[in-house]
Design a protein around this motif. Structure first.
Motif, PDB file in Angstrom:
ATOM      1  N   VAL A 157       3.352  -5.632  -2.691  1.00 32.52           N
ATOM      2  CA  VAL A 157       2.198  -4.970  -2.071  1.00 32.52           C
ATOM      3  C   VAL A 157       1.124  -6.022  -1.799  1.00 32.52           C
ATOM      4  O   VAL A 157       0.711  -6.769  -2.702  1.00 32.52           O
ATOM      5  CB  VAL A 157       1.661  -3.845  -2.968  1.00 32.52           C
ATOM      6  N   ASN A 158       0.679  -6.066  -0.575  1.00 31.44           N
ATOM      7  CA  ASN A 158      -0.411  -6.962  -0.186  1.00 31.44           C
ATOM      8  C   ASN A 158      -1.738  -6.257  -0.462  1.00 31.44           C
ATOM      9  O   ASN A 158      -1.919  -5.093  -0.088  1.00 31.44           O
ATOM     10  CB  ASN A 158      -0.289  -7.290   1.301  1.00 31.44           C
ATOM     11  N   PRO A 159      -2.680  -6.925  -1.142  1.00 29.39           N
ATOM     12  CA  PRO A 159      -3.979  -6.272  -1.395  1.00 29.39           C
ATOM     13  C   PRO A 159      -4.673  -5.793  -0.130  1.00 29.39           C
ATOM     14  O   PRO A 159      -5.490  -4.863  -0.186  1.00 29.39           O
ATOM     15  CB  PRO A 159      -4.785  -7.358  -2.108  1.00 29.39           C
ATOM     16  N   GLU A 160      -4.363  -6.414   1.018  1.00 27.73           N
ATOM     17  CA  GLU A 160      -4.991  -5.958   2.261  1.00 27.73           C
ATOM     18  C   GLU A 160      -4.479  -4.579   2.678  1.00 27.73           C
ATOM     19  O   GLU A 160      -5.132  -3.905   3.487  1.00 27.73           O
ATOM     20  CB  GLU A 160      -4.717  -6.973   3.368  1.00 27.73           C
ATOM     21  N   ASN A 161      -3.322  -4.162   2.156  1.00 25.28           N
ATOM     22  CA  ASN A 161      -2.782  -2.832   2.483  1.00 25.28           C
ATOM     23  C   ASN A 161      -3.274  -1.752   1.525  1.00 25.28           C
ATOM     24  O   ASN A 161      -2.738  -0.635   1.554  1.00 25.28           O
ATOM     25  CB  ASN A 161      -1.259  -2.870   2.461  1.00 25.28           C
TER      26      ASN A 161
END
Length: 573
Positions: A400-404
């Motif tokens: 999981v990308n923190p931007e998502n």
């Protein structure tokens, strides 16, 4: 209200005592009625007298004497007496003088033991068959492999039975068109149970080791409870199930972190996972400007040979001798050597690069997005917005990308965000002793007394049931003994009657023989007398005929009874 005031108020005290007595009486009535009903129901559940069946019940027939003896020993351990009789080359086991419960227990014990196997294994090849074709032998080999694998898998607990089907396709001329070998396993397990990964791995290893060229992705394993452990279906068919499973798993992990951070009920989490719907093939090249690598290397050598001479009359004006050459003495012709040899190595460098080819199957996680609505006042002041996004992303999955991660802050609303908030209860009264303390004490005492009485009632009821059960068993044993005695007495009486009848018949036969002998002797005597005295014999015959004529005349006018009596008296005379 305190205890002293309660003791002074006689009406309240008497009312409380009366209520307690009524409650105790009602509880005793309920306990006694339930105990009596339980005793009746338990008495009904006791086994009743079973009818003994005199007929012979064949259990099964086998050609193996060892198997028959093993089954006979197994049922003997269960307390069931089984008899065996030869039937040609086979052995037949059967029951005599059995009850229905004994029959059911015998059949159940035989089925559970697995001695009577429904699967056909390698023993199918024990008998030679020279008339079988190649296809017949192939089918028999497949049956033998299926049976042996089912027997091995059935020994793994809690598997009760197993069915194995190995599908071996026909050989193709082209390797690209050859269909793979597949294996299907159906497991029979108790209701509500399932197998762990280690046992599924053991079953898979058995199949891979027993079937040549079988691959793990071509093995399907299911059970009778609807669980699928291995599947040969493409991942795209169950993409939705994988999406839901991944979403629930990551949502639970994020919820565990937020419960610790902001408290339960102060947030809402939604996780969305996107899976690849079709296979993806990627190719990429990575350049590294900070490193260099040799692109090409070249080695070369050069060699040159040249000899020149100059002849002139007279001395030269000047002489140039390169490369240390030496002229002839006396200033005559000059002589010069121009030959040489050289070698070198040339290397060309360039930026390093890495070529990567990737292939992803359908159903692989491609992107994960998380949406969180949270009460802003519950977030600790030491946690920033970026730290909160990273915490949620790392809690869900490393992919999981923190931007998502999207976070929405809302105002507190106990009706929506905290439906399970603890209701504020009024504070208890602090002055004096509350009135409900007396009720609690009375209820506690009543409960203890009722429990004690109920225990005694249950103990007495159990004793009575045990005594009744023993009396029933004794009565059954006595009835059985009486029946045996009566049956034996009946048999003895029948035998005595038969023997008496036989004796009477023998006596009657002997009497008939004696009468015949006497009649023969009388006839012989008469014949001898007639031979000796023919005249007297003739006269006696004539007198006999005359008497018969007179007798016939006398019988014409009398009835049958008188005629019988008169004839009998005449014969006697």
């Amino acid at each position: 209200m305190d205890f002293q005031a309660l003791l002074k108020d006689k009406k309240v005290l008497y009312g409380a005592i009366a209520a307690a007595i009524i409650v105790v009486v009602l509880a005793l009535v309920l306990i006694v009625s339930s105990a009596a009903g339980g005793g009746k129901s338990k008495g009904k559940s006791k086994p009743v007298d079973e009818v003994v069946i005199k007929e012979t019940l064949p259990l099964f027939t086998t050609e193996k004497i060892g198997q028959a003896l093993e089954v006979q020993a197994l049922l003997a351990r269960e307390g069931i007496k089984v008899k065996r009789r030869p039937d040609g080359m086979k052995s037949e086991l059967y029951l005599e003088n059995y009850t229905m419960s004994e029959r059911d227990r015998a059949l159940l014990a035989i089925v559970k033991s697995g001695l009577i196997d429904e699967h056909t294994g390698l023993e199918i090849f024990d008998k030679g068959d020279f008339t079988s074709t190649k296809e017949d032998k192939k089918i028999r080999l497949a049956r033998a492999i299926n049976g042996e694998l089912a027997r091995l898998i059935r020994k793994i607990p809690p598997v009760e039975n197993a069915q194995v089907f190995i599908s071996i396709p026909e050989q193709s001329m082209f390797a690209t068109q050859q269909k793979p070998i597949t294996a299907t396993v159906q497991l029979v397990v108790p209701a509500g149970e399932s197998l762990d990964n280690m046992k599924i791995k053991a079953i898979t290893n058995l199949l891979l080791g027993a079937v040549h060229n079988l691959k793990s992705e071509n093995i399907a394993i299911t059970d009778t409870n609807g669980n699928t452990y291995n599947s040969i279906i493409d991942a795209s068919n169950d993409a939705l199930a994988k999406l839901q499973e991944n979403d629930r798993y990551m949502q639970a992990k994020v919820a565990a972190q937020l419960d610790r951070l902001v408290g339960k009920g102060n947030y809402v989490v939604t996780v969305s996972t996107f899976l690849t719907q079709a296979p993806i093939e990627k190719s990429s090249i990575i350049y590294d400007p900070n490193s260099k690598t040799s692109v090409s290397e070249q080695d070369f050598s050069e060699k040159m040979g040249d000899t020149a001479s100059d002849s002139r009359n007279g001395s030269p004006v000047s002489t140039y001798l390169p490369y240390g050459t030496v002229g002839t003495p006396g200033g005559g012709a000059s002589h010069q050597d121009k030959s040489y040899t050289r070698s070198a190595s040339e290397t060309q460098y360039g930026v390093s690069k890495t070529h990567i080819n990737e292939y992803q199957k359908a159903g692989v996680i491609e992107e994960i997005s998380i949406a969180v609505s949270i009460e802003h006042a519950k977030i600790p002041s030491s946690v920033s917005y970026e730290d909160l996004k990273e915490l949620i992303a790392h809690a869900a999955s490393p992919k999981v990308n923190p931007e998502n991660v999207s976070i929405a802050f809302i105002d507190p609303d106990p009706d929506i965000l905290a439906p399970d908030e603890i209701n504020k209860l009024p504070k208890p009264e602090e002055s004096g002793n509350p009135w409900w303390v007396v009720g609690l004490l009375l209820l506690a005492g009543l409960g203890f007394g009722l429990n004690h009485i109920a225990k005694k009632v249950r103990v007495e009821t159990r004793k009575q049931e045990e005594e009744m059960y023993l009396l029933r068993e004794k009565a059954e044993a006595q009835d059985k003994q009486l029946q045996d005695v009566s049956s034996k007495a009946t048999e003895l009486i029948q035998r005595q009657a038969q023997m008496a009848q036989n004796l009477i018949e023998q006596q009657r036969v002997q009497n008939l023989q004696i009468q015949q002998i006497q009649q023969q002797n009388t006839v012989l005597q008469q014949q001898q007398y007639a031979a000796q005295n023919p005249i007297e014999t003739k006269n006696s015959a004539e007198s006999l005929f005359e008497n018969l004529d007179e007798l016939s005349l006398d019988f014409e006018d009398i009835d049958e009874d008188e005629a019988v009596q008169k004839l009998q008296s005449w014969i006697d005379n």
